[in-house]
Design an enzyme around this catalytic site. Sequence first.
Site, short mmCIF file in Angstrom:
data_model
loop_
_atom_site.label_atom_id
_atom_site.label_comp_id
_atom_site.label_asym_id
_atom_site.label_seq_id
_atom_site.Cartn_x
_atom_site.Cartn_y
_atom_site.Cartn_z
N ALA A 72 0.84 -1.20 0.00
CA ALA A 72 0.00 0.00 0.00
C ALA A 72 0.87 1.24 0.00
CB ALA A 72 -0.91 0.01 1.23
N VAL A 73 0.35 2.28 -0.65
CA VAL A 73 1.02 3.57 -0.75
C VAL A 73 0.00 4.66 -0.42
CG1 VAL A 73 2.25 5.16 -2.30
CG2 VAL A 73 2.55 2.69 -2.57
N GLU A 105 -3.34 -12.71 -3.72
CA GLU A 105 -4.75 -12.60 -4.07
C GLU A 105 -5.08 -11.13 -4.19
OE1 GLU A 105 -4.19 -16.37 -1.86
OE2 GLU A 105 -3.97 -14.33 -1.13
N ASN A 110 -10.59 -5.04 -8.40
CA ASN A 110 -9.48 -4.09 -8.23
C ASN A 110 -8.58 -4.10 -9.47
OD1 ASN A 110 -7.47 -2.39 -7.37
ND2 ASN A 110 -7.25 -3.34 -5.36
N TYR A 117 0.16 -5.58 -10.84
CA TYR A 117 0.84 -6.86 -10.65
C TYR A 117 1.22 -7.48 -12.00
CZ TYR A 117 -0.50 -6.56 -5.76
OH TYR A 117 -0.65 -6.15 -4.46
#
Length: 146
Positions: A72-73, A105, A110, A117
Amino acid sequence: MSIKFRDMLPEDAFIISELEKRLFGTCTDAASYKKMCLEEESIYMVAEDNGTVIAYCAITALYETADLCNIAVKNEYRCCHIAKKLLEKCIMRCKGKGVTRILLEARESNAPAINFYKKMGFMEIGKRRDYYKEPCEDAVIMEKIL
């Protein structure tokens, strides 16, 4: 910006937990992060800007397989390639531990995460039905061979 990457420390746990809650609506409790960042199989790293944690990546590496638990950012630092650099550093650590593949996962809805990814070399290999709660949703399983 003066971005630095380093191992997550126990004192980062509360900040990471709050960031996760803000971005995802749910979070791992700080006590779990304090414990996990010190475990041998954990590859937990943070990015910081002028001493403030702005991103994190949590990977658990067991034997030849690693699980990317979360990355996360902070919103204001998105589009600065921080997630890419952070994940690249974690992948190098995985290779150093003898990991040959990384699994993750992602919520089926999303698309930005799935596309990220894919750009990082992960491929879709399956789905997990009803993996996510609140709201209930399937997960896309992705894999990167190292």
